[in-house]
Each structure stands twice: as structure tokens, then as C-alpha cells.
Design a protein around this motif. Sequence first.
Motif, PDB file in Angstrom:
ATOM      1  N   VAL A  29     -17.241   1.264  -8.123  1.00  0.00           N
ATOM      2  CA  VAL A  29     -15.830   0.953  -8.237  1.00  0.00           C
ATOM      3  C   VAL A  29     -15.446   1.877  -9.672  1.00  0.00           C
ATOM      4  N   ARG A  30     -14.770   3.450  -9.367  1.00  0.00           N
ATOM      5  CA  ARG A  30     -13.784   3.669 -11.249  1.00  0.00           C
ATOM      6  C   ARG A  30     -12.691   3.763 -10.832  1.00  0.00           C
ATOM      7  N   THR A  31     -12.089   3.444 -12.270  1.00  0.00           N
ATOM      8  CA  THR A  31     -10.188   2.882 -11.831  1.00  0.00           C
ATOM      9  C   THR A  31     -10.178   4.230 -12.536  1.00  0.00           C
ATOM     10  N   THR A  32     -11.101   5.262 -13.024  1.00  0.00           N
ATOM     11  CA  THR A  32      -9.661   6.038 -13.816  1.00  0.00           C
ATOM     12  C   THR A  32     -10.560   7.550 -13.867  1.00  0.00           C
ATOM     13  N   SER A  33     -10.035   8.627 -13.853  1.00  0.00           N
ATOM     14  CA  SER A  33     -11.136   9.457 -14.584  1.00  0.00           C
ATOM     15  C   SER A  33      -9.922  11.180 -14.046  1.00  0.00           C
ATOM     16  N   PRO A  34     -10.264  11.910 -14.276  1.00  0.00           N
ATOM     17  CA  PRO A  34      -8.818  12.633 -15.087  1.00  0.00           C
ATOM     18  C   PRO A  34      -8.454  13.368 -13.630  1.00  0.00           C
ATOM     19  N   ARG A  35      -9.100  12.830 -11.970  1.00  0.00           N
ATOM     20  CA  ARG A  35      -8.426  14.226 -11.520  1.00  0.00           C
ATOM     21  C   ARG A  35      -7.389  12.166 -10.604  1.00  0.00           C
ATOM     22  N   LEU A  36      -8.195  11.030 -11.173  1.00  0.00           N
ATOM     23  CA  LEU A  36      -6.724  10.039 -10.320  1.00  0.00           C
ATOM     24  C   LEU A  36      -5.827   9.687 -11.730  1.00  0.00           C
ATOM     25  N   LYS A  37      -5.793  10.059 -12.643  1.00  0.00           N
ATOM     26  CA  LYS A  37      -4.817  10.041 -14.069  1.00  0.00           C
ATOM     27  C   LYS A  37      -3.426  11.399 -13.332  1.00  0.00           C
ATOM     28  N   GLN A  38      -4.157  11.878 -13.203  1.00  0.00           N
ATOM     29  CA  GLN A  38      -3.535  13.896 -12.790  1.00  0.00           C
ATOM     30  C   GLN A  38      -2.586  13.831 -11.245  1.00  0.00           C
ATOM     31  N   TYR A  39      -2.740  12.448 -10.700  1.00  0.00           N
ATOM     32  CA  TYR A  39      -2.428  12.548  -9.294  1.00  0.00           C
ATOM     33  C   TYR A  39      -1.384  11.386  -9.505  1.00  0.00           C
ATOM     34  N   ARG A  40      -2.126  10.218 -10.130  1.00  0.00           N
ATOM     35  CA  ARG A  40      -0.968   9.201 -10.870  1.00  0.00           C
ATOM     36  C   ARG A  40       0.343   9.645 -11.405  1.00  0.00           C
ATOM     37  N   LYS A  41      -0.381  10.916 -11.962  1.00  0.00           N
ATOM     38  CA  LYS A  41       1.266  11.271 -13.031  1.00  0.00           C
ATOM     39  C   LYS A  41       2.390  11.911 -12.569  1.00  0.00           C
ATOM     40  N   MET A  42       1.090  12.582 -11.155  1.00  0.00           N
ATOM     41  CA  MET A  42       2.236  13.690 -10.216  1.00  0.00           C
ATOM     42  C   MET A  42       3.297  12.368  -9.145  1.00  0.00           C
ATOM     43  N   ILE A  43       3.025  11.187  -9.113  1.00  0.00           N
ATOM     44  CA  ILE A  43       3.046  10.762  -7.933  1.00  0.00           C
ATOM     45  C   ILE A  43       4.204   9.649  -8.608  1.00  0.00           C
ATOM     46  N   VAL A  44       4.079   9.231 -10.552  1.00  0.00           N
ATOM     47  CA  VAL A  44       5.271   9.141 -11.194  1.00  0.00           C
ATOM     48  C   VAL A  44       6.528  10.324 -11.507  1.00  0.00           C
ATOM     49  N   GLU A  45       6.121  11.455 -11.388  1.00  0.00           N
ATOM     50  CA  GLU A  45       7.083  12.355 -11.529  1.00  0.00           C
ATOM     51  C   GLU A  45       7.775  13.106 -10.469  1.00  0.00           C
ATOM     52  N   GLY A  97       0.491  -1.148   0.033  1.00  0.00           N
ATOM     53  CA  GLY A  97      -0.270   0.159  -0.036  1.00  0.00           C
ATOM     54  C   GLY A  97       0.956   1.392   0.112  1.00  0.00           C
ATOM     55  N   GLY A  98       1.780   1.417  -0.587  1.00  0.00           N
ATOM     56  CA  GLY A  98       2.701   2.722  -0.440  1.00  0.00           C
ATOM     57  C   GLY A  98       2.574   3.370  -1.961  1.00  0.00           C
ATOM     58  N   CYS A  99       2.660   2.790  -2.689  1.00  0.00           N
ATOM     59  CA  CYS A  99       2.764   3.185  -3.680  1.00  0.00           C
ATOM     60  C   CYS A  99       1.540   4.595  -4.375  1.00  0.00           C
ATOM     61  N   ARG A 100       0.816   3.684  -4.117  1.00  0.00           N
ATOM     62  CA  ARG A 100      -0.932   5.139  -4.203  1.00  0.00           C
ATOM     63  C   ARG A 100      -1.217   5.146  -5.340  1.00  0.00           C
ATOM     64  N   LEU A 101      -0.469   4.144  -6.575  1.00  0.00           N
ATOM     65  CA  LEU A 101      -0.573   4.808  -7.980  1.00  0.00           C
ATOM     66  C   LEU A 101      -2.219   3.888  -8.202  1.00  0.00           C
ATOM     67  N   CYS A 102      -2.390   2.814  -7.272  1.00  0.00           N
ATOM     68  CA  CYS A 102      -4.144   2.148  -7.000  1.00  0.00           C
ATOM     69  C   CYS A 102      -5.220   2.964  -6.596  1.00  0.00           C
ATOM     70  N   MET A 103      -5.056   3.934  -6.153  1.00  0.00           N
ATOM     71  CA  MET A 103      -6.119   4.715  -5.950  1.00  0.00           C
ATOM     72  C   MET A 103      -7.457   4.340  -6.843  1.00  0.00           C
ATOM     73  N   VAL A 104      -8.323   4.038  -5.982  1.00  0.00           N
ATOM     74  CA  VAL A 104      -9.651   4.492  -7.625  1.00  0.00           C
ATOM     75  C   VAL A 104     -10.927   5.170  -6.590  1.00  0.00           C
ATOM     76  N   GLU A 105     -11.940   5.267  -7.293  1.00  0.00           N
ATOM     77  CA  GLU A 105     -13.002   6.366  -6.790  1.00  0.00           C
ATOM     78  C   GLU A 105     -13.914   5.191  -6.122  1.00  0.00           C
ATOM     79  N   ILE A 106     -14.461   5.102  -4.602  1.00  0.00           N
ATOM     80  CA  ILE A 106     -15.682   4.167  -4.690  1.00  0.00           C
ATOM     81  C   ILE A 106     -16.912   5.298  -4.805  1.00  0.00           C
ATOM     82  N   ALA A 107     -17.794   4.676  -5.404  1.00  0.00           N
ATOM     83  CA  ALA A 107     -19.052   5.582  -5.153  1.00  0.00           C
ATOM     84  C   ALA A 107     -19.801   5.819  -3.663  1.00  0.00           C
ATOM     85  N   ALA A 108     -20.424   6.955  -3.175  1.00  0.00           N
ATOM     86  CA  ALA A 108     -20.805   7.267  -2.145  1.00  0.00           C
ATOM     87  C   ALA A 108     -19.143   7.899  -0.687  1.00  0.00           C
TER      88      ALA A 108
END
Lengths: 242, 552
Positions: free
Chosen positions: A81-97, A52-63
Motif C-alpha cells: 500500500v502507498r498512502t501518499t503520492s503526488p497524485r493522491l496529494k493532488q486529489y486530496r487537495k481538490m476534495i478539500v477545496e 466511505g464518503g469523504c474519499r480522502l483516505c484513498m490509497v494506491e495498492i500495487a497491481a
Amino acid sequence: MSAVTSTTQSITLTIDDKAISCRSGETILQVARENNIDIPTLCYLEGLTVWGGCRLCMVEIAASPKLHAACATECTEGMTVRTTSPRLKQYRKMIVEMLFAERNHVCSVCVSNGHCELQNMATKLEIDHVRFPYRFPRMEVDNSHDYMRLDQNRCILCARCVRVCGEIEGAHTKDVKGRGVLSAIIHDLDEPWGDSQTCTGCGKCVNVCPTGALTHRGTAVGEMTKKTEFLPYLTLMREVKL
Amino acid sequence: MKPEELLAMADKTSSDLDRYEHRIHVCTESGCISVQSDVLLKNIGEEVKRRNNQDKVCVKGVGCMGLCCNGPLVRVDDVMYQFVKPEHAGVIVESLSAQPIQELLCDTGQPFFARQKLVVRDNSGRVDPESLVDCVAHGAYQALLKVLTTMTPQQVIQEISDSGLRGRGGAGFPTGLKWSMVAKTGGRDKYLICNGDEGDPGAFMDRSVMEGDPHRVLEGMAIAAYAVGAENGVIYVRAEYPLAVKRLTKAINMARRHELLGPNIFGTNFNFNIELRLGAGAFVCGEETALIASVEGKRGVPRPRPPYPANYGLFGCPTLINNVETYANVAPIINKGAAWFAQIGTEKSKGTKIFALTGKIRNTGLIEVPMGIPLRDIIYDIAGGIPDGKAFKAVQTGGPSGGCIPAELLDITVDYESLAKAGSIMGSGGMIVMDETSNMADVARFFMEFCMTESCGKCIPCRVGTYEMHELLDRICEKRGTPEDLQLLKDLCDMVKQTSLCGLGQSAPNPVLSTLRYFEQEYQNLIAEAQAARGQVTQAITGEHIELEVLP
């Protein structure tokens, strides 16, 4: 961490608008991958405990107002569950950057160039530049072992090597020292790898390492390929024995 | 110990104490000891002995009396002395049969004392923390006796739920609910943990409770253990609190010797033992899963939740984990009833809260106030306002996880909900007051540096995010920042808050976010200065006139 329950129930949930059924106790990540839905990860590896350290697999869960790590969240009935969204994409990009800014990742001189999970992740997430100030830390290369090498410059601290060493090989030679950005992988009580009395030389750590941090000596740029198939095989064999 | 033995001990000690004509209480907590109150205590004892008065005068070291900035504090019968030096021992003993010493007098009628409401710190400043019999004479272990002999575990949980007590560690989770969650879990082995790993900069509430009334904490833990069905407890206290460690160790040993801990307490079939574990100085070990890992002997890093400690805690067993102050609230609730406790405070935040007042304020020290007290009353009445005629700028609550509350919000009440609404948190109770000379971007940088060095390094957003945020804040504070840096800082705050693994990372951006919310102009000014300086440099090099339209 997921406890083996004697009574396995069937659960239905929705991932990315797709209705899916699974067994209770399975995590979102497992179920998504079984159904060919891709969730990016770097620290997760099937056969090792969840980190649970890389935080790239963060997803959105309704409610739920919070984001959830797919590797560590069990599926529940009716979950959406939503595995991708503009927000998640942005966060993932920042993490890898941030990973690129943290240490000295120079692909052109890396033995893992072309076979690197970090590099592939950057490609997948369409990273074209790093916005954060680079740290350029002075890092060590441990060349003391006869046929393996640890290059701290390329380490992303995913702790796969620490886990495989303790959980699968049972040697627990590797661990982490320090805090924050000063954390680093060590052998025994921070001794040169070659002097380690506990290392069995099995090489599992090299094969689970996602980058060129742990490599076989004698490989040149782009020549280092990793073989992780042994892990699911070992896990399967253990389950069969049970 | 049998129930009647406890009552006999309380009676005998009380009547022994009543025989004294005078009582001299010297604060012997870390703050006052740092200004030689231990020497003072010894000197007073010797002076009394020299006059052969030890049968008439009771001299004892006690816990904190609150006004730490004026220490050492000494209470002689009904008067209090401040700034007492070891050489004052003679005059103090002399004054017992004469008038109080005017120049040392501390006004106990001032708002600092009058506006407080003591529940947890009730006995602090009255009992000798190193003496079990003295604590028993002041009511220690009566609540445990009541619980073990007259109440069922369900009744205890009900009482705590009815009282409305919420976790004092910061998040404010209802204590009764937490207890019932652990009580409901099956299995033989359960653990109880007391979180004494207080690490916020400028916070020393838990230290004071552990140093000033350790038996109160042990008693609260024993009651909780009875309620949830645990037999083993652990107090996790940081090694940087040597006096707290010493007093807790002594308290545990004495309680064991008098069979107030151990098997068959008060002749019932309830067994409970407490063990002390020292933290090696990591802020993240205040996070419950990291704390548990540390107690287990592993590297103190958090793990994803769920499973929560209530189901899967220490050594995989159900574990109840509460803060020191939460446990210290238990005995008064049992003794005086849930209804009495629930009438203190607000609708959703019951009881009192201890705060550590520090920073640009007249009265530095510890206060215990009812929940719902206006922030203005704390700053201007109790703390006495800002010294040197300066103006109040902001108060930082909740440590590195909290935020800054500006002057225009001084009239909010102090409770979990309204502090959260203002962009801060209750936290464990640190309050750092800043005056007009403080630079808010610099304040944010200070807290970010703290988070950066205390990040455990497990998850990327916190490990690298705190470093990058600190780097950007550093640029802005050193007047090297650009508007892009500020935007990047805001993006980082959002990302780190949303994606970090544990509370440390999730709340690390709070000091930046709250100072940006109320003081963004200060950031803008620093950036504008940087821009202007850059413009001048370029102009000097090129010799051309440069349009400074980049300025906002």
C-alpha cells in the motif's frame, strides 16, 4: 461491515515501505493508524460504521489500477500500500477545496475556529486558495433547540451525526434529505430540531461533528471544542460485554 | 401446476389460436398508447364484434414491434400498418376480406426489420403480455419446466457459462460466473433481484421487455433462483413505468394463481416467490448497492464494495442481482442450448443486444441486433440515416456513463470491448444520434446536469465535482470560459473518475472526456470566442488598442 471472523489469522503487508503485520479483517486505515502512519479522513470515526464518503483516505495498492478507500478495504496477505503520492496529494487537495467551495465556511466567525477538522485538514494539505467557483448557497441555521445548534453553512455532510444518532444513541433523529449538493441534514421528517419528539438531547452529534455545523449554543468564535473520546470508550465497553 | 397441465394448456391455446382465420395485433406499449393505440384496439374489437366475426378474427394487444416513431403499429396477418389512427379501425377490419390498405402499409422487408435478430424480443409483438395462457401457447415456462425436471443447478450454471452471456446492465460481467459465485455461498437465505431501474436518458429497452413479455422475465428469474438456490426474488422497477408495473403485477399474480410461482413448482420441491418493489425515481438506485439499500427501506445510497452483493447483499444475505434483459436471455438459452446462443455475436460478446435509437435519426425505436454489428450498419441501414440531409456527427451510447463516438469511428463493431476502446461503454443500450447542428460541449453539459441532479450526495467528488464540472461547462457553453477553466475541467474529470464511491461518480466525467477526446476544437472555439468578446469590451472601455495575442 467487517464481519467478525472466529478464526483470526495473522497477515503481513507493506504500507509505505514499512513491513507490518496485522489481524485478518482489519482495514488498511486501522492498521496504518496503529503503526503511526497518517491517512487523512473526515467522515471516518472509530466506533461508527464505515461511511466511505469523504474519499480522502484513498490509497494506491500495487497491481491495482484503481484507488481504494483505506477505511473500507481490508488488508490481505502480501498487499503493498502507498498512502501518499503526488497524485493522491493532488486529489486530496481538490476534495478539500471542493468542500470549501460547496457551502459557506467562514472561519473568522466560526465557533469552531482553531478546533475544526476541516480547517486542520486544509492546513495539513497546504491549501492556500480554492480554484473552484464558490457556490455561496443560501443555507438555514436551526436555532430551535434549547442548547444545541445546527448551522447548515458549515456542514460537510460526513454523516457522522446521522450515524452516531442511529447507531450509538439509537434515536435515529437525524438523517439526510435531498440529493447531490442539495443534500442536507434533517431532524425526524424535516422538522425544527427543537420540535423533534425523538431527539434525546444527548449531544453526541455535537461532539462527533468535525466542523462548526453542530455546536453548543452560547459559544462564541473559537470557543467550541469537541470531545470524541466517549466513542472508543463505548465501543470498548460493548466488546467487553460480548 | 403439474408439468402435463402446462403442456395441455399450451396445446389447447395453440389449437384455439389456429382456428382463427385472421389475426390483428395492436401494439399496446407506452409509445403507441401515447398515440391512442389503446383506443384503436378497443375500436377494432368493436368493429369485429359488430360484424359478428369474433370467432374468425383474433384481436389482441401485444408488445412493442420496434418502429416506435411510426406508431401505432398494427400487424394484420402478414402485413404491417403504421401511423394507424383510432378511426382506421373500420377500414382495417373491412380490408380482411379485401386488399391491404396501401396508404397505411409499413414495409416489413426494410433493413430496420430485416437486419434485426430477435432473441429477447422474440415474442414481443406476438403475445398478449396480459394473458398467461397466450404466453404459454408461445412457449413461456417451457424452459423452467425443462430445468426443474431434467437439470441440476450446476448444469444450469454450466449452460449459462457456456453460452457466454454477459450482464446486459452495462458492465458486461459474465453471468454464469456471477451465478456460480452466489451458488457457492452457504447459508439458507439467498435473494434474487431483478434490476428494472432503467434511468438513462433516452433508454427504454427494459421497459419494453417488462411491458411486452413480462413472463419471460419471471421465467428467467425462476431459472436463476433454481440455479443459485434462492427462494425469494424482488423485481425493482421504477415507479415512472406505470404500465410495466401494472403488467408485472398482473403477470406475477397470474403465475402465482397457476402455481408457476410459489411452493412446489411443477410438483418439485423448488419454491420461488417474486415481490415487486417500486423505486421512487432515483438514478443512483440502478447501482446495485444503492438498489439493495432502497429495497431494504433505507435511503438509496451506495456503499463501498467489497463486500459484493454475491456475499453480502439484501438484508445481509447472498444476493444475485441481474438486469431485466439478462434474465430475459435465460429462457432462450435453456430452450435452444448454449451452443446456439454462443454462435451469435463475437468472440467475447455473445448473443444480441437491444438498443433504443433516439435523436436525429429517421427510424426512432427499439432494435435487437447481434453483437459485433458495425455501428455504421445500425445508423445508416437500420436507423435509416440522418433526416433533412444533415451530416452525422456523433452517437452517444451508454447514457450519462457513456461517451460520444464520432463519425470517423463509425466502422467499429458494437460489442463491449470495442465500445470501451472508443472511450464509451455498451451501457444498458441507449443510442442518441447527433447531427452536425449539435454542439458537443452542450451535449456534455446536458449529461453533466443529469449527473449533478442525480448524484446522491454521499461522496464529495461526485456531489461537488459534478456541480463544479457543470458550472465550468456552463461557463464554456455560454462563452464566458477561459483556458484555465478548460484545464480545471480536465483535472476535475480525472479526480472525480478516480476517487468517486460508485459507478455513477466514476463514470460521470465520461461524456466530457469523450467529447474532449474527439471534439476538443469545439471547446477551444467557444473559449476563443469568449476571449475575443472580452478583448472587445476592454478595448471599448479603455479606448486603447489591445493585443489579442491571448487567442490561440
